[in-house]
Design an enzyme around this catalytic site. Structure first.
Site, PDB file in Angstrom:
ATOM      1  N   ASN A 149       0.812  -1.247  -0.023  1.00  0.00           N
ATOM      2  CA  ASN A 149       0.029   0.159   0.079  1.00  0.00           C
ATOM      3  C   ASN A 149       0.938   1.242   0.013  1.00  0.00           C
ATOM      4  O   ASN A 149       1.943   1.368   0.556  1.00  0.00           O
ATOM      5  CB  ASN A 149      -0.969   0.088   1.383  1.00  0.00           C
ATOM      6  N   CYS A 194     -20.996  13.640  -1.731  1.00  0.00           N
ATOM      7  CA  CYS A 194     -22.145  13.686  -2.091  1.00  0.00           C
ATOM      8  C   CYS A 194     -22.585  12.851  -3.246  1.00  0.00           C
ATOM      9  O   CYS A 194     -23.635  12.435  -3.390  1.00  0.00           O
ATOM     10  CB  CYS A 194     -22.350  15.254  -2.408  1.00  0.00           C
TER      11      CYS A 194
END
Ligand SMILES: [Zn+2]
Lengths: 621, 541
Positions: free
Chosen positions: A121, A176
């Site tokens: 990672n 959103c």
């Protein structure tokens, strides 16, 4: 001939250096297994390996130091055990631990001749990169994805560091988009995995910590975010019914009906978008019963096949069933844990069928609500789990290359050290390149570094500013002091009375000092200075009783002259600028704010998703 | 609203339940899928010489579940073997290498069945050619040419791929010897085939049925960009005497034309259309490599023993000549990512899919006819196979190999290429010549150069051999670079360095997986790796 005659003969003078070398290997996964085998057989004197991960069935197709009997055991410990049999002369030390733990200090890093990264990672790679730069230890980084891979050498001040060029980071989505206006299957999958799953079974906090979500509040989305907070509150109430037979129904009605109805009331959002269509629990339930999906056995059979794309009713059945399965598991865990302070939670795991079924069904139901294409469990596994292909062959090639570079570093032959990319025909199989020089504008290696020992309970920020920065290092008060947040600047002096502990600065923290003074002659200011903080006990305090010890006065060079940032926009190709401005929170090593970059390929065939994988971080199309 | 990923022609409906085996192999199934895995599980790979490089190659084949493997070797394990080979340990010393290596490899994966055989080099000669038939692929490490050439001839005739590996010190070499290798699933970056320059009637009806002006703002923002391109392309052609925009200036103008249609700020679909202009204005053609395959004699002159690949190629060739194809390959049916509402996306998807199915059906029925005419059952080629072939018909790969004999016989060797390469700075061809010279040295002396006290003489002899080889190809000298490579070879004394052998094992196994699964494009046909420079080269020799 005696043992190691060939190695001696082939390696020549380098052989002694190898025998005396002390290597740190971070990561014992796909590349790690290959690398450890190579290091052991090449006769490296001492190898330390650190990995926090445990062994999973899906590792066994390539991580050959592990067998079925090792599943769920520590990768580091098992790798050491298996590999040490093959060369008892090598001193192997294994740590089942996180490399970011304070025990792995700068001075500990300094004790190695070379650090080899076999990580999966970006976050940890960046961390190790910084530690190596601070400790001034050469590093070899490597990664693979499917048939492709890469390997490179990083030496402070000589070559590019891991962050000299903007790093492709995992894609993040505006909150959103995920919560209010999804338009792609991936949006619904992220919602199911990073939002809903965590709310129901995971950590009880808002999604600020999920790297895939970007919830920066702007003037535009304030209203929406307020709505989302209402949603969260309501969901917490639904959780009171946890473990009851009603629970799946309550969750379903909450997220596919009540929340959707509320979204519909935001009329503005649906001016140019298709409005979502809420689902009716009893209607879908009736349909499911009629379809014969009324027993757990039938649902289990349905969920076992990961190839077909489930319809509304099938998704519904799997959704309800997986919630029950997960609730039961969590209740059991809670009973086992008893009154322990740490509440047990469930973590999404792409290889854990209960969690994958839940995410598949929840994501698909949401897709149906928003008129988005649904996906099979197989596909969702790949999209949600950030799975990328991994095989032994590529790891073997990369690890072999890493060791040839290790020979060069230990032989002080940096001139011939390389970076190598592995790609597929018709392109060249291996493309080797000389190492590019460090980027003088790099916010990670192009800065000054120093270590400071402090007593974090005694040292105040004010003292640090006055005694260290101003009197010892010659800064004015026009500096910014930054960790993951701003601690001080000329217009913000609220924290001066606080101690390091109160400011959350402890052993292993990084503090960045930015020179904000603009010399009148227009010459550039000094480059940033990054301190790594080492906590010390009281008795080490010096004679004046100061709460700090600064061993060495670091040299802090002037900033290089700014160059124009190259930025170009081509046919459908958005090229991120090569020298990005680094924000305070990026410098600190706190990666909650990810670089947001998008790249679409010229023909629009596929969105590029940047992901982390088991054997390396890479970019896939 | 919809943003869909690439959509393929539907998979076959065989029920499939995730097993523990699927989980174990999950990360590789995502590379070569169930059919690739099945091919691997049916394969039997034999390794000649239980060296480190050989064992590493097998390791990388056993881990992903290759059905069976056999290790052939006649030596007893020595200390040096243990030092360099991970699949031997102290307890192996004095025991047969073949047995020990097979035993250690077997521990890696019980799905793979391991065996071993003790055969000396001289015994290979006496083997009946049928001995090799049980193997699907042969890996040979450092076998001297007088033994290897006859084996390679037998394998060539039997169409069994031979993979030769050599690993000495920092140098490695890989050679693939196989007469013909065909690939349908070459895994191109994309199989999208839009046909915007030559839309068929259903596609035209769909696009031209959209009245852009009459749409609400929302609907306007959800017209799939493919339809937008078709609409504006028609407008353009009407105004330009029927020709599409072709020059750079015209394409720019065409983009401007599309831009005039943008209504709302949220016009992602228009952006998509503008970004895809280059594709929309490109003529759909048959790629030249596919065309060459369709025209190949093996497709045009079928015989009862012709392989499925060439029968399928013939059927496709016939398809492209049929009136219903308009001279094109079968449609792949793959749609790209696009912003569209669900209804129009599904409509568009079904238009592409129906056309792909229609093309596929034509090909399938032609395949049945061809099979019958060859005296084979009409269903000898499955409908899945026809599907896959049609889908990848733009990206077919045929790799016609060169035999080892051709490479080793001066009159048929790629002499010009070799001599040319030798002139390059730091050329890896010097390493190739080095390997060839070492082979000859070993053949004559029955030992590797550099394995005696006095190495200067070995270096001289090796250089003379290199000059013989270069001379036989028409060269006149052993240049400085080659001389220094030869010196390195002498220094290595024929020994392996584990990490180089491990790397070679990775490269070799990767190519072997491609050969066995018949997926992805294999390397043609020689690769040399130089661990001092960390560089590699690939040549067809
Ligand atoms: Zn840097």
């Amino acid at each position: 001939m005696s043992r190691d005659t060939y190695a001696k003969q082939i390696l020549g003078d380098a052989y002694e250096n190898i025998k005396n070398a002390k290597i740190l290997m971070v990561g014992a996964g796909g590349i790690g297994c290959e690398l450890l085998k190579n290091l052991v057989l090449a006769g490296f004197g001492e190898v330390h390996l650190v990995d926090l991960d445990t062994i999973d069935l899906s590792n066994l197709n390539r991580q050959f130091l592990f067998g079925h009997e090792h599943i769920k055991k520590s990768k580091a410990l098992v790798a050491k055990e298996t590999a040490s049999k093959f060369n008892p002369e090598v001193n192997l030390v294994a740590y089942h631990a996180n490399i970011k733990d304070p025990q792995f200090s700068v001075s500990w890093f300094k004790s190695f001749d070379l650090v080899m990264n076999a990580l999966d990672n970006l976050d940890t790679r960046r961390y190790v990169n910084r530690m190596c730069l601070t400790a001034n230890v050469p590093m070899i980084d490597s990664g693979t994805t499917g048939y492709n891979g890469q390997m490179r050498v990083v030496v402070k001040g000589v070559t590019e560091c891991y962050e000299c060029n903007p790093i492709e980071t995992p894609k993040s989505f505006p909150v959103c988009t995920i919560r209010t206006t999804p338009s792609q299957p991936i949006h619904c999958i992220v919602w199911a995995k990073s939002y809903l799953f965590n709310q129901l079974f995971g950590i009880d906090e808002d999604e600020a910590t999920a790297p895939e979500l970007d919830n920066t509040e702007t003037a535009d989305n304030a209203e929406e975010l307020k709505n989302l907070r209402t949603e969260n509150e309501e969901l917490k109430k639904v959780k009171d019914a946890f473990g009851t037979l009603e629970f799946p129904k309550l969750v379903f009605e909450k997220v596919f009906k009540i929340d959707i109805d509320r979204l519909l009331s935001l009329a503005d959002a649906w001016r140019t978008r298709r409005p979502p269509v809420p689902l009716d629990y009893s209607a879908v339930k009736t349909a499911a019963d009629e379809a014969g999906l009324d027993s757990q056995k039938k649902v289990t059979m349905l969920a076992a096949d990961d190839q077909p794309i489930w319809n509304l009713v099938e998704n519904f059945a799997v959704f309800a069933d997986s919630i029950s399965r997960l609730s039961n598991r969590l209740v059991e865990l809670q009973q086992e844990a008893g009154s322990q302070s740490k509440k047990p939670i469930l973590v999404f795991d792409k290889d854990d069928d209960d969690t994958l079924d839940f995410v598949t069904a929840a994501a698909n139901l949401r897709s149906i609500v928003f008129g988005i294409e649904t996906k099979s469990k197989f596909e969702i596994k790949q999209m949600s789990g950030n799975i990328i292909p991994a095989i032994a062959t590529t790891n073997a090639i990369v690890a072999g290359l890493c060791v040839t570079q290790a020979f060069k570093i230990l032989n002080n032959d940096l001139e011939h050290a390389k970076m190598v990319y592995i790609s597929q025909p018709p392109a060249r199989m291996l493309s080797a390149g000389t190492l590019p020089p460090a980027n003088v504008h790099c916010g990670v290696c192009g800065i000054a570094r120093a270590a400071i020992s402090v007593d974090p309970e005694k040292l105040t920020l004010g003292d640090f500013l006055e005694k260290v920065l101003k009197s010892k290092l010659g800064y004015s008060e026009e500096v910014s002091i930054v960790t993951s947040k701003l601690l001080y600047d000329i217009e913000f002096d609220d924290n001066l009375e606080k101690t390091f502990v109160e400011l959350g600065v402890s052993d292993g923290s990084f503090i960045t000092i930015m020179d904000e003074e603009e010399p009148e002659d227009g010459s550039p200011g000094r480059v940033n200075l990054e301190f790594i903080v080492l906590a010390k006990g009281d008795k080490n305090g010096d004679a004046e009783g100061d709460a700090y010890v600064l061993d060495q006065i670091p040299e802090i060079p002037k900033k290089p002259k700014a160059e124009k940032e190259p930025a170009s926009e081509d046919e459908g190709m958005i090229v991120a600028s090569a020298a990005p401005k680094r924000k305070a929170d990026e410098i600190s090593g706190d990666d909650t704010n990810l670089n947001k970059k998008s790249k679409t390929d010229g023909n629009g065939d596929s969105a590029t998703i940047v992901i982390d994988d088991e054997d390396g971080a890479f970019l896939i199309d | 609203m919809q943003k869909a990923g690439e959509t393929d022609v539907p998979r076959s409906a065989t029920p499939h339940v995730v097993s523990a085996r699927d989980r174990k192999y999950d990360r590789q199934l995502r590379l070569w899928a169930a059919n690739g895995q099945a091919a691997l599980e049916e394969a039997h790979v034999v390794l000649l010489t239980a060296s480190a490089a050989g064992a590493e190659t097998l390791k990388n084949l056993v881990l992903p579940g290759t059905g069976s493997f056999t290790v052939v070797d006649d030596k007893l394990t020595t200390e040096e073997d243990v030092d360099v080979n991970f699949f031997l340990d102290e307890s192996s010393i004095g025991h047969p290498r073949a047995a020990k290596v097979a035993e250690f490899l077997q521990e890696l994966n019980t799905d793979s069945v391991g065996r071993f055989e003790s055969l000396t080099l001289s015994e290979f000669d006496k083997l009946d050619p049928s001995y090799w038939e049980k193997y699907s692929l042969v890996v040979a490490h450092q076998i001297r040419p007088s033994v290897l050439l006859p084996i390679s001839k037998v394998l060539w005739d039997k169409k069994i791929p031979l993979v030769i590996i050599n690993s000495i010190g920092f140098y490695a070499r890989l050679r693939i010897v196989t007469p013909e290798h065909t690939v349908v699933e070459s895994h191109p970056e994309s199989t999208v085939d839009l046909r915007l320059d030559c839309p068929w009637p259903e596609l035209e009806r769909f696009a031209f049925g959209i009245e852009l002006d009459g749409l609400s703002e929302m609907d306007h923002a959800h017209v799939p960009y493919l339809a937008l391109l078709l609409i504006y392309l028609k407008q353009w052609k009407d105004a330009h005497g029927g020709s599409p925009p072709s020059t750079y200036a015209e394409k720019k103008e065409f983009k401007a034309l599309i831009k005039t249609g943008v209504r709302s700020s949220d016009a992602e679909n228009f952006d998509e259309a503008i970004n895809t202009v280059w594709r929309a204005t490109q003529a759909t053609t048959i790629p030249s490599n596919s065309q060459a395959i369709l025209n190949d004699d093996r497709a045009q002159n079928l015989s009862p023993s012709t392989s499925k690949f060439w029968i399928l190629a013939r059927a496709i060739s016939d398809f492209t000549k049929s009136p219903s194809s308009g001279g094109h390959l079968p449609l792949s049916g793959t749609l790209p990512d696009m912003k569209a509402d669900t209804t129009s996306y599904i409509k568009l998807q079904s238009i592409y899919r129906s056309k792909a199915l229609e093309d596929r059906d034509w090909v399938a029925s032609r395949v049945s006819e061809l099979l019958l005419s060859l005296g084979r059952p009409a269903d000898a080629i499955s409908s899945d196979e026809v599907d896959t072939f049609c889908k990848f018909s733009r990206n077919l790969v045929v790799f016609d190999g060169r035999s080892l004999e051709e490479e080793y016989t001066p009159s048929t060797a790629r002499a010009k290429k070799i001599l040319q390469e030798l002139e390059e700075e730091n050329s890896l061809m010097s390493v190739y010549v080095g390997f060839r010279a070492v082979e000859v040295f070993e053949e004559r002396e029955k030992r590797y150069p550099g394995t005696v006290e006095e190495v200067d003489e070995d270096e001289k002899v090796l250089k003379e051999i290199a000059l013989e080889i270069v001379g036989s190809l028409g060269g006149t000298e052993v240049n400085e670079r080659t001389a220094s490579v030869l010196k390195e070879f002498v220094r290595y004394g024929g020994g392996e360095l584990h990490n180089i052998s491990s790397l070679l094992g990775g490269i070799a196994a990767q190519e072997i997986v491609k050969l066995i699964t018949r997926q992805y494009v294999p390397m043609t046909n020689t690769t040399i790796f130089d661990g001092i420079q960390s560089s590699s080269a690939v040549w067809e020799l």
